[in-house]
Scaffold this active site. Structure first.
Site, PDB file in Angstrom:
ATOM      1  N   HIS A   1      27.991  28.119   6.500  1.00 33.54           N
ATOM      2  CA  HIS A   1      28.411  29.607   6.253  1.00 33.54           C
ATOM      3  C   HIS A   1      29.725  29.397   5.382  1.00 33.54           C
ATOM      4  CE1 HIS A   1      30.237  33.257   7.344  1.00 33.54           C
ATOM      5  NE2 HIS A   1      31.459  32.582   7.383  1.00 33.54           N
ATOM      6  N   GLU A   2      30.915  28.147   4.929  1.00 30.78           N
ATOM      7  CA  GLU A   2      31.698  27.843   4.619  1.00 30.78           C
ATOM      8  C   GLU A   2      31.348  27.692   2.905  1.00 30.78           C
ATOM      9  OE1 GLU A   2      34.486  29.142   4.982  1.00 30.78           O
ATOM     10  OE2 GLU A   2      34.005  29.117   7.248  1.00 30.78           O
TER      11      GLU A   2
ATOM     12  N   HIS B   1      30.341  30.538   0.376  1.00 28.23           N
ATOM     13  CA  HIS B   1      31.629  31.028   0.233  1.00 28.23           C
ATOM     14  C   HIS B   1      32.269  30.786  -1.314  1.00 28.23           C
ATOM     15  CE1 HIS B   1      32.712  34.334   3.229  1.00 28.23           C
ATOM     16  NE2 HIS B   1      32.900  33.384   4.297  1.00 28.23           N
TER      17      HIS B   1
ATOM     18  N   GLU C   1      30.933  37.534   3.697  1.00 26.75           N
ATOM     19  CA  GLU C   1      30.517  37.279   5.028  1.00 26.75           C
ATOM     20  C   GLU C   1      29.064  37.671   5.028  1.00 26.75           C
ATOM     21  OE1 GLU C   1      32.861  35.498   6.402  1.00 26.75           O
ATOM     22  OE2 GLU C   1      34.820  36.020   6.396  1.00 26.75           O
TER      23      GLU C   1
END
Length: 213
Positions: free
Chosen positions: A132-133, A136, A191
């Site tokens: 997930h990070e 980004h 997100e």
């Protein structure tokens, strides 16, 4: 309004104020805000990466970082080391020894995982969070986070697209930027897109995609 049009108008206003004895006086604060707006729009991915690298260096110096033989580091190497070049990104990663439950990634590809997070997650869950990070970073959300951090720390004036500007920031200013980055919030859309990236990352490598949930 397109960004190019905004920039053109903003620059013309600045030029007129400074050279043409304009009848409308915006004042120093208003002029500064307008210049800040231009600076934020012209902030490049390269600028964000350079500044992130320096801010993370400062954060590394103020946190307890797990050594190469620490159990947390060995675990992270085992489950994540082979993904250090994921999606064409050059990622570097470390573990902060703290009970806090957190992880973050920055525009330069720095990934920092807190031991408190590792204590409560299994390998698949940890990979989902890191994925997930990374999302980004891949989606350039981290550039937006850096812009927001600069605005929050009131340091837009101290940074420009000139490469020598980053080196001139003090450790205190870099600390401010680091704290502001950690406090910054991504949009719901960002997100969601990072979640999608994590899901695709897990599926691509044959991990349990249910860990994303």
């Amino acid at each position: 309004m397109k960004i190019k049009s905004f920039l053109a108008i903003a620059l013309l206003v600045i030029l007129n104020i400074s050279t043409a004895n304009a009848q409308i006086n915006l004042g120093e604060k208003a002029l500064g805000a307008l210049q800040n707006g231009v600076a934020s729009f012209t902030f490049s991915n390269e600028d964000a990466a350079k500044l992130s690298k320096e801010a993370v260096r400062k954060m590394d110096s103020t946190n307890v970082v797990a050594g190469p033989k620490d159990g947390y580091t060995l675990r992270l190497n085992r489950i994540f080391g082979k993904h250090a070049s994921e999606n064409g990104l050059a990622l570097n990663y470390k573990v902060y020894l703290t009970k806090d439950v957190n992880a973050f990634a920055t525009a330069d590809g720095s990934v920092r995982v807190y031991s408190g997070l590792m204590d409560i997650m299994d390998d698949n869950q940890l990979l989902a969070v890191i994925g997930h990070e990374i999302g980004h970073v891949a989606n350039e959300d981290t550039k937006d986070a850096m812009k927001a951090a600069l605005r929050k720390a009131a340091l837009i004036d101290a940074v420009s697209s000139q490469s020598d500007k980053v080196a001139k920031l003090t450790d205190s200013q870099l600390g401010q930027i680091g704290n502001a980055m950690l406090d910054s919030k991504h949009s719901r859309k960002q997100e969601s897109e990072a979640d999608t990236f994590s899901y695709d990352f897990m599926k691509k490598h044959g991990y349990d995609v249910n860990a994303v949930e």
